[in-house]
Design a protein around this motif. Structure first.
Motif, short mmCIF file in Angstrom:
data_model
loop_
_atom_site.label_atom_id
_atom_site.label_comp_id
_atom_site.label_asym_id
_atom_site.label_seq_id
_atom_site.Cartn_x
_atom_site.Cartn_y
_atom_site.Cartn_z
N SER A 101 2.46 -5.85 -0.78
CA SER A 101 1.29 -4.58 -0.92
C SER A 101 1.79 -3.49 0.13
O SER A 101 1.71 -2.33 -0.54
CB SER A 101 0.17 -5.30 -0.55
OG SER A 101 -0.37 -6.29 -1.25
N GLU A 105 3.13 -0.39 -2.19
CA GLU A 105 1.68 0.33 -2.46
C GLU A 105 1.64 1.25 -1.03
O GLU A 105 0.55 2.07 -1.25
CB GLU A 105 0.65 -0.42 -3.01
CG GLU A 105 0.77 -1.09 -4.14
CD GLU A 105 0.94 -0.14 -5.37
OE1 GLU A 105 0.56 0.99 -5.30
OE2 GLU A 105 1.43 -0.68 -6.48
N ASN A 107 -0.45 0.08 1.38
CA ASN A 107 -1.65 -0.47 1.67
C ASN A 107 -1.93 -2.23 1.39
O ASN A 107 -1.05 -2.39 0.59
CB ASN A 107 -2.76 0.17 0.82
CG ASN A 107 -2.79 1.71 1.20
OD1 ASN A 107 -3.35 2.27 1.95
ND2 ASN A 107 -2.03 2.35 0.40
N PHE A 109 -5.07 -4.87 1.13
CA PHE A 109 -6.39 -5.09 1.07
C PHE A 109 -6.69 -6.65 1.32
O PHE A 109 -6.25 -7.28 0.15
CB PHE A 109 -7.15 -4.74 0.01
CG PHE A 109 -7.11 -2.95 -0.01
CD1 PHE A 109 -8.03 -2.24 0.63
CD2 PHE A 109 -5.91 -2.35 -0.86
CE1 PHE A 109 -7.88 -0.86 0.43
CE2 PHE A 109 -5.72 -1.00 -0.71
CZ PHE A 109 -6.70 -0.14 -0.14
N PRO A 128 -3.86 -3.68 -4.57
CA PRO A 128 -4.36 -2.47 -4.09
C PRO A 128 -4.17 -1.46 -5.14
O PRO A 128 -5.24 -0.51 -5.20
CB PRO A 128 -3.01 -2.06 -3.49
CG PRO A 128 -2.28 -3.16 -2.82
CD PRO A 128 -2.53 -4.20 -4.14
N HIS A 160 -8.36 -3.84 5.71
CA HIS A 160 -7.59 -2.80 5.12
C HIS A 160 -6.77 -2.18 6.24
O HIS A 160 -7.05 -1.43 6.93
CB HIS A 160 -8.43 -1.77 4.17
CG HIS A 160 -7.51 -0.64 3.76
ND1 HIS A 160 -8.00 0.55 4.17
CD2 HIS A 160 -6.41 -0.51 3.41
CE1 HIS A 160 -7.16 1.51 3.97
NE2 HIS A 160 -6.12 0.96 3.07
N ARG A 171 -6.55 5.65 2.87
CA ARG A 171 -5.47 5.09 2.05
C ARG A 171 -4.17 5.39 2.48
O ARG A 171 -3.99 6.54 2.68
CB ARG A 171 -5.68 5.39 0.54
CG ARG A 171 -4.85 4.68 -0.48
CD ARG A 171 -5.08 4.91 -1.63
NE ARG A 171 -6.06 4.33 -2.34
CZ ARG A 171 -6.02 2.84 -2.91
NH1 ARG A 171 -4.88 2.36 -2.84
NH2 ARG A 171 -7.17 2.38 -3.27
N SER A 174 1.41 5.67 -0.69
CA SER A 174 2.30 4.67 -1.40
C SER A 174 4.12 5.26 -1.47
O SER A 174 4.22 6.15 -1.69
CB SER A 174 1.92 4.49 -2.83
OG SER A 174 2.86 3.69 -3.47
#
Length: 406
Positions: A101, A105, A107, A109, A128, A160, A171, A174
């Motif tokens: 992740s 991405e 991030n 979660f 994500p 997160h 956020r 990415s």
């Protein structure tokens, strides 16, 4: 939230949302996504290397004592079995999904359901791409889509972290968005290579026939293929008659630039992930991280891998019930050098009284000495003495007697 009269709202956006529609497929006309990017050999190699290295490292749970000295602490249930109902999903699988992740991405979660005592019982890594951050900076919320349905969770229910976050946002950026064009060039080069070898109309050479020759094109073509086509005919000498000559076609400038571009894409993608190119098979260029594989590995651990480890340690510390406890990835296995270097290190630590024999043996996965003989610490004096004891002081040498006749 208002600061100096300015309303600060949660921003949930990505760089790709800022790309105009006409450039949605990148400057090279290739769509870049999570699935297509993993089809690039260098991307797959970097993600596999970082994911497997982090997820397979031992994880220790420690607690700081009153004197500040850490000691072992019982592992929480979610670390022993992240998903209770799935015995095949262990700690390694959990942190592997967390790393994927982060790498793809930017991030991760993690859904953290709790039991009646408010302790985390299980941990689930969310996709994500299906999570939208709502709320404000001080009170974020998470809207998770599942098909046509969705569910909302609070900050105490979702763990997160972003790999790299811009000011005023939650956020993380990415890597697929930030390196959109870099990955696109890699995909385009890979696609071009496949079409070049499967659809190229460029022959390896041609046969020159003088004007007026009675040998037909069909005869030359059929005769050459019959005698030289196939692996069993590779080393047979070629014979041409009637004044015919063979002319080889060398690689064009366009093809040479294509090969250079493919090589450049390997180094460029490895740079985005912070991986030394030699670790993903690119050994053409030397590295500036010292000499020898051990020094290069230390540089990778220090400047690349440690960023992910610290981020995860600080994030998952919130899931340990005791506020004085924390998790720590055991980096000793990665930092272990060759046999000679380990002997020199252990010898120095033993002579300083910093490690005893049992601690040294534990580093080498050996059992302690029997009867507690390996628990004593020693330091170097005229002879090695146990720590806490006073070494005997030898008497100073006496003056030598004068020799007769002098």
């Amino acid at each position: 939230m208002r600061v100096l009269g300015i309303e600060l709202e949660q921003q949930d956006w990505s760089i790709r949302q800022l790309i105009p529609p006409w450039a949605a497929r990148g400057s090279v006309g290739v769509e870049v996504s999570r699935s297509t990017s993993l089809g690039i050999a260098t991307v797959w190699a970097c993600v596999r290397l970082l994911t497997s290295t982090v997820s397979r490292m031992p994880v220790d749970v420690l607690i700081n004592g009153e004197d500040g000295v850490p000691s072992p602490y019982p592992s929480p249930r979610w670390l022993r079995r992240p998903i209770i109902g799935n015995p095949n999903f262990d700690r390694v699988a959990h942190f592997a999904q967390v790393m994927v992740s982060l790498l793809m991405e930017g991030n991760f979660f993690t859904l953290t359901p709790r039991d009646d005592s408010n302790d985390v019982s299980e941990v689930f890594v969310l996709d994500p791409q299906k999570v939208e951050i709502t709320g404000t900076l001080t009170s974020p919320g998470y809207k998770v889509r599942n098909g046509s349905q969705s569910a909302e969770y609070g900050p105490e229910e979702v763990l997160h972290r972003g790999l790299l976050t811009l000011p005023g946002t939650q956020r993380g950026v990415s890597p697929l968005d930030a390196a959109y064009h870099v990955f696109g060039v890699g995909l385009a080069s890979q696609e071009y290579a496949g079409r070049f070898f499967s659809q190229s109309q460029t022959p390896p050479g041609y046969i020159k026939v003088p004007q007026g020759s009675k040998v037909t094109i069909a005869e030359l073509k059929d005769g050459w293929e019959e005698n030289h086509a196939g692996a069993e005919n590779w080393h047979k000498p070629g014979v041409l008659t009637g004044g015919a000559e063979w002319a080889a076609i060398s690689i064009t400038n366009e093809q040479a630039q294509f090969l250079e571009q493919r090589q450049f894409s390997v180094s460029e993608i490895a740079r985005w992930f912070g991986v030394p190119p030699y670790m993903v098979g690119d050994v053409e260029r030397s590295t500036s991280w010292g000499t020898g594989i051990e020094q290069q590995g230390i540089g990778f651990n220090t400047y690349s891998l440690n960023d992910y480890l610290v981020l995860l340690e600080e994030a998952y510390r919130a899931l340990i019930p005791n506020p004085r406890s924390y998790i720590r990835f055991n980096r000793n296995a990665l930092m272990r050098g060759d046999a000679k270097s380990r002997v020199e290190f252990y010898t120095g630590m033993w002579e300083l009284g910093s490690m005893n024999q049992d601690e040294i043996r534990a580093k080498e996965d050996l059992p302690p000495l029997p009867d507690g003989k390996g628990k004593t610490y020693y330091y170097q004096s005229s002879n090695y003495s146990p720590v806490g004891t006073v070494p005997p002081i030898s008497a100073p040498p006496s003056e030598p007697e004068p020799m007769e006749g002098k």
